[in-house]
Scaffold this motif. Structure first.
Motif, mmCIF file in Angstrom:
data_model
loop_
_atom_site.group_PDB
_atom_site.id
_atom_site.type_symbol
_atom_site.label_atom_id
_atom_site.label_comp_id
_atom_site.label_asym_id
_atom_site.label_seq_id
_atom_site.Cartn_x
_atom_site.Cartn_y
_atom_site.Cartn_z
ATOM 1 N N LEU A 103 0.816 -1.211 0.000
ATOM 2 C CA LEU A 103 0.000 0.000 0.000
ATOM 3 C C LEU A 103 0.856 1.270 0.000
ATOM 4 C CD1 LEU A 103 -3.030 0.772 0.176
ATOM 5 C CD2 LEU A 103 -2.805 0.722 2.652
ATOM 6 N N LEU A 104 1.938 1.253 0.760
ATOM 7 C CA LEU A 104 2.721 2.475 0.973
ATOM 8 C C LEU A 104 3.992 2.585 0.125
ATOM 9 C CD1 LEU A 104 2.436 2.501 4.858
ATOM 10 C CD2 LEU A 104 1.102 3.871 3.231
ATOM 11 N N TYR A 105 4.588 1.462 -0.239
ATOM 12 C CA TYR A 105 5.903 1.519 -0.873
ATOM 13 C C TYR A 105 5.944 0.967 -2.298
ATOM 14 C CZ TYR A 105 7.380 2.495 3.897
ATOM 15 O OH TYR A 105 7.515 3.049 5.153
ATOM 16 N N SER A 106 4.886 0.279 -2.744
ATOM 17 C CA SER A 106 4.878 -0.252 -4.112
ATOM 18 C C SER A 106 4.447 0.820 -5.088
ATOM 19 C CB SER A 106 3.896 -1.419 -4.227
ATOM 20 O OG SER A 106 4.374 -2.539 -3.564
ATOM 21 N N GLY A 141 -7.846 -0.446 5.777
ATOM 22 C CA GLY A 141 -8.823 0.572 5.372
ATOM 23 C C GLY A 141 -8.574 1.892 6.085
ATOM 24 N N THR A 142 -8.255 1.830 7.367
ATOM 25 C CA THR A 142 -7.937 3.033 8.148
ATOM 26 C C THR A 142 -6.713 3.731 7.582
ATOM 27 O OG1 THR A 142 -8.900 2.119 10.162
ATOM 28 C CG2 THR A 142 -7.268 3.861 10.457
ATOM 29 N N VAL A 143 -5.676 2.974 7.289
ATOM 30 C CA VAL A 143 -4.450 3.561 6.733
ATOM 31 C C VAL A 143 -4.745 4.176 5.366
ATOM 32 C CG1 VAL A 143 -2.110 3.080 5.896
ATOM 33 C CG2 VAL A 143 -2.914 2.030 8.026
ATOM 34 N N TYR A 144 -5.484 3.452 4.532
ATOM 35 C CA TYR A 144 -5.807 3.945 3.193
ATOM 36 C C TYR A 144 -6.585 5.262 3.257
ATOM 37 C CZ TYR A 144 -7.757 4.151 -1.521
ATOM 38 O OH TYR A 144 -8.123 4.568 -2.778
ATOM 39 N N LYS A 145 -7.564 5.342 4.154
ATOM 40 C CA LYS A 145 -8.364 6.572 4.299
ATOM 41 C C LYS A 145 -7.503 7.750 4.739
ATOM 42 C CE LYS A 145 -12.537 4.179 5.556
ATOM 43 N NZ LYS A 145 -13.007 3.497 6.744
ATOM 44 N N ASN A 146 -6.433 7.476 5.488
ATOM 45 C CA ASN A 146 -5.571 8.543 5.978
ATOM 46 C C ASN A 146 -4.444 8.922 5.014
ATOM 47 O OD1 ASN A 146 -6.893 9.074 8.482
ATOM 48 N ND2 ASN A 146 -6.096 7.130 9.224
ATOM 49 N N LEU A 147 -4.341 8.200 3.896
ATOM 50 C CA LEU A 147 -3.330 8.558 2.898
ATOM 51 C C LEU A 147 -3.774 9.843 2.201
ATOM 52 C CD1 LEU A 147 -2.622 5.167 1.053
ATOM 53 C CD2 LEU A 147 -1.085 6.387 2.572
ATOM 54 N N SER A 148 -2.822 10.587 1.701
ATOM 55 C CA SER A 148 -3.185 11.779 0.944
ATOM 56 C C SER A 148 -3.899 11.339 -0.333
ATOM 57 C CB SER A 148 -1.934 12.587 0.598
ATOM 58 O OG SER A 148 -1.187 11.911 -0.390
ATOM 59 N N PRO A 149 -4.788 12.177 -0.883
ATOM 60 C CA PRO A 149 -5.510 11.795 -2.097
ATOM 61 C C PRO A 149 -4.568 11.388 -3.238
ATOM 62 C CG PRO A 149 -6.483 13.761 -1.159
ATOM 63 C CD PRO A 149 -5.237 13.450 -0.355
ATOM 64 N N LEU A 150 -3.423 12.010 -3.377
ATOM 65 C CA LEU A 150 -2.468 11.642 -4.429
ATOM 66 C C LEU A 150 -1.937 10.231 -4.232
ATOM 67 C CD1 LEU A 150 -0.342 14.866 -4.957
ATOM 68 C CD2 LEU A 150 -1.944 13.809 -6.548
ATOM 69 N N ALA A 151 -1.708 9.825 -2.992
ATOM 70 C CA ALA A 151 -1.192 8.481 -2.708
ATOM 71 C C ALA A 151 -2.240 7.413 -2.961
ATOM 72 C CB ALA A 151 -0.708 8.405 -1.265
ATOM 73 N N GLN A 152 -3.527 7.810 -2.988
ATOM 74 C CA GLN A 152 -4.598 6.843 -3.211
ATOM 75 C C GLN A 152 -4.790 6.514 -4.680
ATOM 76 O OE1 GLN A 152 -8.231 8.078 -1.316
ATOM 77 N NE2 GLN A 152 -7.314 8.120 0.712
ATOM 78 N N GLU A 153 -4.389 7.422 -5.560
ATOM 79 C CA GLU A 153 -4.593 7.216 -6.995
ATOM 80 C C GLU A 153 -3.769 6.061 -7.530
ATOM 81 O OE1 GLU A 153 -6.821 8.894 -9.030
ATOM 82 O OE2 GLU A 153 -7.502 9.673 -7.120
ATOM 83 N N PRO A 154 -4.387 5.224 -8.395
ATOM 84 C CA PRO A 154 -3.612 4.130 -9.001
ATOM 85 C C PRO A 154 -2.649 4.645 -10.059
ATOM 86 C CG PRO A 154 -5.945 3.985 -9.636
ATOM 87 C CD PRO A 154 -5.794 5.144 -8.703
#
Length: 154
Positions: A103-106, A141-154
């Motif tokens: 989620l965070l490094y790939s 899910g909690t971590v994903y919701k707290n990511l910045s919107p840019l980090a959420q984009e595929p």
């Protein structure tokens, strides 16, 4: 990518995640000894992945989790404050580590966030207890919701 090739690729990545989880579990269970992880992974690739054509994804996951372990464990502690890291089952702890690493490094193009979360949930259902899938889903899910919107984009 043709459909048959795509399915084979996805199955191979799922097998790689399973081997990475089993290897991290074994390494964690035996005290995370320096230098042991490589031997464990090599043994598990031979034992569980004899048909695996390319083990590089296993190594990417295992080395990525190992290299980012302190940061990943801090994130787990923040996302699940009622569960100290040493009280989370070894399976769930290592499934979370793999999921958070992806989620965070790939690269998001390689592993979209929702794929990282779904794959972690599948690992939890396969290897964990009855409530493991829900627990993994909640933490990631909690971590994903707290990511910045840019980090959420595929």
């Amino acid at each position: 990518m043709k459909k048959g090739v795509h399915l084979k690729f996805m199955a191979s990545r799922h097998l790689s995640r399973s081997i990475a989880m089993q290897s991290l579990y074994e390494w964690d269970f035996s005290g995370k000894k320096q230098g042991e992880l490589k031997k464990v992974v090599e043994k598990n690739i031979k034992e569980y992945g004899p048909g695996l054509e390319d083990a590089s994804f296993v190594w990417q996951l295992v080395n990525g989790v190992r290299d980012h372990l302190p940061q990943i464990d801090k994130i787990i502690e923040k996302a699940a404050p009622e569960w100290p890291i040493d009280q989370i089952t070894i399976v769930d702890r290592n499934v979370l580590r793999i999921g958070l690493y992806e989620l965070l490094y790939s690269k998001k193009e390689e592993v979209p966030p929702k794929v990282a979360i779904n794959e972690a949930i599948e690992l939890a259902k396969t290897f964990g207890g009855e409530s493991s899938g829900k627990f993994i889903n909640g933490v990631l899910g909690t971590v994903y919701k707290n990511l910045s919107p840019l980090a959420q984009e595929p």
